[in-house]
Write an enzyme that holds these catalytic residues in place. Structure first.
Site, mmCIF file in Angstrom:
data_model
loop_
_atom_site.group_PDB
_atom_site.id
_atom_site.type_symbol
_atom_site.label_atom_id
_atom_site.label_comp_id
_atom_site.label_asym_id
_atom_site.label_seq_id
_atom_site.Cartn_x
_atom_site.Cartn_y
_atom_site.Cartn_z
ATOM 1 N N LYS A 71 5.456 11.788 -10.058
ATOM 2 C CA LYS A 71 4.816 10.461 -10.068
ATOM 3 C C LYS A 71 4.014 10.199 -11.344
ATOM 4 O O LYS A 71 3.937 9.067 -11.805
ATOM 5 C CB LYS A 71 3.933 10.289 -8.833
ATOM 6 C CG LYS A 71 4.728 10.188 -7.531
ATOM 7 C CD LYS A 71 3.828 9.913 -6.346
ATOM 8 C CE LYS A 71 4.628 9.877 -5.054
ATOM 9 N NZ LYS A 71 3.807 9.474 -3.906
ATOM 10 N N ASP A 107 2.032 3.086 -2.745
ATOM 11 C CA ASP A 107 1.497 3.950 -1.681
ATOM 12 C C ASP A 107 0.234 3.353 -1.064
ATOM 13 O O ASP A 107 0.066 3.355 0.156
ATOM 14 C CB ASP A 107 1.193 5.345 -2.227
ATOM 15 C CG ASP A 107 2.456 6.153 -2.490
ATOM 16 O OD1 ASP A 107 3.480 5.879 -1.842
ATOM 17 O OD2 ASP A 107 2.415 7.049 -3.360
#
Ligand code: ATR
Length: 278
Positions: A71, A107
């Protein structure tokens, strides 16, 4: 065959990737919304993330989801990072447009949508505690703060790392930060476990009486059943327990809407993927 008959291609890239539920989730979204697209799982070599993404784009890929451990690299690879990715210091979705690579991190918004829309728990005016100060916690801070809780506290095993978050986010939100021992005597309406103990099955040194009556205990990890954190919460009398399956599906829905311009329904997919918390 005309090009319009070829499905648009997307993928999730990680290492390992075999466990990923994303292909299943996006296939369900595509089918329900009538989108012509293909979504696969790609395992990139640990030192080959950028090359894997660029090869997928060169083959006609339109965008990717990115999962552990890439990420941070996904953000570094992007030409244009949107606020959600910059604030989290990490990206979990990329979109390709010509030479440009756009980065987002869904997220945090996925977490907030799950808590408020699916679980019916309004964050405004609540006392909220985030356990952990790693990437998962970092991505949750601004989306949680945007809902105006009365207090947003971060507790971490190493208090220094929590204090670093306080400094990093000082321009946007006033965080109360410290180690677990500083939680004694505090009571919270929502406690979120953003440490990695949901996967390692380690217990957290939480004080008694941490949870308010009617509190919600939320484990960000999904598919593990009752984790040590959720067990601790249940033993403390908490009735509302949730794991991160809703967050997973909601962040996927945000990425899908970003790529396709259509927001799919999430509840049937969450119901299908949920593991009982017993
Ligand atoms: P992620 O990206 O999933 O957040 P990370 O950045 O490695 O992963 O962060 C892991 C988090 O879990 C950290 O907050 C870590 O605490 P430290 O900063 O003190 O290392 C926390 N963590 C991991 N194992 C833990 C344990 N056994 N007890 C308490 N906290 C733990």
């Amino acid at each position: 065959m005309p090009a319009t008959c070829t499905p648009d291609r997307y993928a999730v890239i990680g290492h390992p990737i075999g466990h990923s539920k994303s292909p299943q989730i996006h296939a369900a979204f595509a089918q329900a919304s009538g989108q012509i697209m293909a979504y696969s799982a790609i395992e990139a070599p640990l030192h080959g993330f950028a090359a894997t993404v660029l090869a997928f784009r060169a083959q006609g890929g339109r965008g990717v989801n990115v999962t552990l451990p890439f990420k941070l690299q996904a953000l570094a690879l992007a030409s244009d990072a949107l606020q959600s990715a910059r604030a989290a210091g990490a990206a979990n979705a990329l979109k390709f447009e010509g030479d440009r690579i756009w980065a987002q991190n869904f997220d945090g918004v996925g977490l907030v949508n799950d808590i408020q829309c699916n679980l019916g728990f309004s964050l405004a005016g609540k006392r909220v505690l985030l356990l952990g100060a790693g990437g998962a916690a970092r991505g949750a801070i601004l989306p949680l703060a945007a809902q105006r809780p009365a207090l947003l506290a971060v507790a971490n095993r190493s208090a220094d790392k929590a204090h670093r978050l306080k400094r990093d986010f000082a321009a946007h939100v006033e965080l109360q930060t410290g180690g677990f021992d500083e939680l004694a005597g505090e009571v919270f309406d929502l406690v979120l476990n953003a440490t990695s103990t949901g996967l390692s099955h380690a217990a957290l040194p939480l004080p008694a009486h941490l949870f308010a009556a009617d509190a919600l205990a939320y484990e960000l990890v999904y598919g593990q059943g009752l984790t040590p954190f959720l067990r601790q919460a249940r033993a403390a009398g908490v009735h509302q327990l949730a794991d991160g399956v809703g967050m997973l599906v909601e962040q996927a829905a945000e990425a899908f809407a970003w790529w396709r311009g259509v927001r799919p329904q999430t509840r049937p997919v969450i119901a299908r993927l949920s593991v009982p918390l017993v």
